[in-house]
Design an enzyme around this catalytic site. Structure first.
Site, PDB file in Angstrom:
ATOM      1  N   LYS A 100       0.797  -1.257  -0.021  1.00  0.00           N
ATOM      2  CA  LYS A 100      -0.031   0.155   0.028  1.00  0.00           C
ATOM      3  C   LYS A 100       0.850   1.161  -0.008  1.00  0.00           C
ATOM      4  CE  LYS A 100      -3.617   2.293   2.612  1.00  0.00           C
ATOM      5  NZ  LYS A 100      -4.516   2.341   3.796  1.00  0.00           N
ATOM      6  N   ARG A 107     -10.735   9.737   1.783  1.00  0.00           N
ATOM      7  CA  ARG A 107     -10.553  10.325   3.078  1.00  0.00           C
ATOM      8  C   ARG A 107     -11.755  11.385   3.054  1.00  0.00           C
ATOM      9  NH1 ARG A 107      -4.005  11.052   2.523  1.00  0.00           N
ATOM     10  NH2 ARG A 107      -3.431   8.834   2.993  1.00  0.00           N
ATOM     11  N   LYS A 141       1.062   9.937   5.946  1.00  0.00           N
ATOM     12  CA  LYS A 141       1.402   8.768   6.229  1.00  0.00           C
ATOM     13  C   LYS A 141       2.667   7.785   5.952  1.00  0.00           C
ATOM     14  CE  LYS A 141      -3.845   7.962   6.772  1.00  0.00           C
ATOM     15  NZ  LYS A 141      -4.786   7.273   6.599  1.00  0.00           N
ATOM     16  N   LYS A 159      -2.297  -1.630  -3.566  1.00  0.00           N
ATOM     17  CA  LYS A 159      -3.094  -0.336  -3.660  1.00  0.00           C
ATOM     18  C   LYS A 159      -2.336   0.881  -3.804  1.00  0.00           C
ATOM     19  CE  LYS A 159      -6.576   2.175  -0.704  1.00  0.00           C
ATOM     20  NZ  LYS A 159      -7.209   2.044   0.787  1.00  0.00           N
ATOM     21  N   SER A 176     -10.209   5.612  -4.935  1.00  0.00           N
ATOM     22  CA  SER A 176     -11.129   6.825  -5.064  1.00  0.00           C
ATOM     23  C   SER A 176     -10.592   7.767  -6.201  1.00  0.00           C
ATOM     24  CB  SER A 176     -11.534   7.528  -3.883  1.00  0.00           C
ATOM     25  OG  SER A 176     -10.294   7.957  -3.298  1.00  0.00           O
ATOM     26  N   TYR A 229     -15.097   0.796  -6.808  1.00  0.00           N
ATOM     27  CA  TYR A 229     -16.438   1.306  -6.770  1.00  0.00           C
ATOM     28  C   TYR A 229     -17.560   1.352  -7.840  1.00  0.00           C
ATOM     29  CZ  TYR A 229     -13.713   3.345  -3.000  1.00  0.00           C
ATOM     30  OH  TYR A 229     -13.146   3.573  -2.148  1.00  0.00           O
TER      31      TYR A 229
END
Length: 334
Positions: free
Chosen positions: A202, A212, A225, A256, A282, A321
């Site tokens: 990731k 987010r 992060k 990811k 996303s 999605y």
């Protein structure tokens, strides 16, 4: 592989492209509804379907509406859904205790879905970010995201989700050693059939922005992060992480984001042969939707082409999605 072929005109590649029937016979990869995992956002309340502005067509749903979505998924033949909780700032704490509360809305949704549509596989997210007042996947102490204390919390979160009926645990936190700790705890608690789909590779990506927003983490996040998610410049490191997670008991692994990291998907599948998934995140979804809404691309065709890219790169399935739209298109012969 080095194919042997005649010279032109004995070899004419266009022969194999001349009709739909012939193209179908020689097609190397296919994408089916069985390859889909549908991410769903669950929030508190009742009878709520709240649009996510940065993700056209995506909703934050209350538990009852998530159950309706799970029924829709089962009717479309989608084999699995993945739950992500939305929490407002008022629901977040520094101790993240809501993450392992048996009655948080994610765990209530698991129980309700398994009661309504027991045949669908429910995957969950294991990370503290949606419960953390700091917006990070782990506890923050003196500005540092601490590893080992976080793992203890993630194990509690894992066990609460397994008790609620989760089929697949999805650790997205990227703490070192968490897979072994989770696998050991699941075995000890009698949840030996609960699977782990590890977010093994990731990346610290800019493609996560709309997500987010969807889980309420944008306003809470302090800093970035990069101390626990991967550097986008690294490739060999991904293989080391995948190998570690498999050795600790992961059943499946994930890369990811998805399309910007197809090279990683291919390397992982070639190196390990383990069930390999990608998350069409996303930002990828939002860019396709935005371009389609402006008429710049054929949205349906790009949607299908983007998913075929994952299969071509070696993925066994994709979190996307687009899942219900893809399932309908496949059902209708598109």
């Amino acid at each position: 592989m080095r194919p042997t072929q005649a010279a032109y005109p004995a070899a004419r590649f266009r022969r194999a492209r001349q009709s739909p029937a012939i193209r179908g016979l020689v097609r190397e990869n296919s994408f089916g509804v069985e390859d889909l995992i549908w991410p769903l956002f669950v929030r508190s309340g009742d009878a709520i379907e709240e649009p996510v502005p940065s993700m056209p067509g995506v909703m934050r749903r209350s538990v009852d509406k998530v159950v309706e979505a799970a029924i829709e998924a089962a009717d479309l033949g989608i084999p699995a859904i993945c739950l992500f909780p939305y929490t407002g700032i008022e629901e977040r704490t520094e101790d993240c205790a809501g993450a392992w509360d048996p009655d948080n809305h994610a765990n209530r949704a698991i129980r309700a879905i398994k009661a309504a549509v027991p045949q669908i596989a429910v995957m969950t997210d294991v990370a503290l970010d949606t419960y953390n007042i700091n917006g990070h996947d782990g506890f923050v102490e003196n500005g540092e995201i601490v590893n080992d204390r976080t793992i203890e919390a993630l194990v509690r979160m894992t066990l609460a989700q397994a008790e609620a009926g989760a089929d697949i645990i999805g650790p997205s936190d990227m703490m070192d050693g968490r897979i072994g700790a989770m696998r050991g705890a699941l075995e000890q608690a009698g949840h030996s059939n609960v699977m782990i789909l590890s977010y093994a590779a990731k990346y610290a990506s800019a493609f996560y922005g709309p997500f987010r927003d969807a889980v309420g983490a944008s306003a809470a996040l302090t800093g970035d992060k990069k101390t626990y998610q991967m550097d986008p410049a690294n490739s060999d490191e991904a293989l080391r992480l995948v190998e570690r997670d498999l050795s600790e008991g992961a059943d499946m692994v994930m890369v990811k984001p998805g399309m910007p990291y197809l090279d990683i998907c291919r390397r992982v599948k070639d190196a390990f042969g383990a069930p390999t998934f990608a998350y069409q995140v996303s930002g990828e979804y939002a860019m396709i939707q935005a371009a389609a809404q402006h008429g710049w691309i054929d949205g349906d065709r790009v949607m299908m082409e983007s998913l075929m890219a994952f299969k071509r790169a070696g993925c066994d399935g994709v979190l996307t999605y687009f899942a219900p739209a893809v399932a309908r298109r496949l059902r209708d012969g598109g």
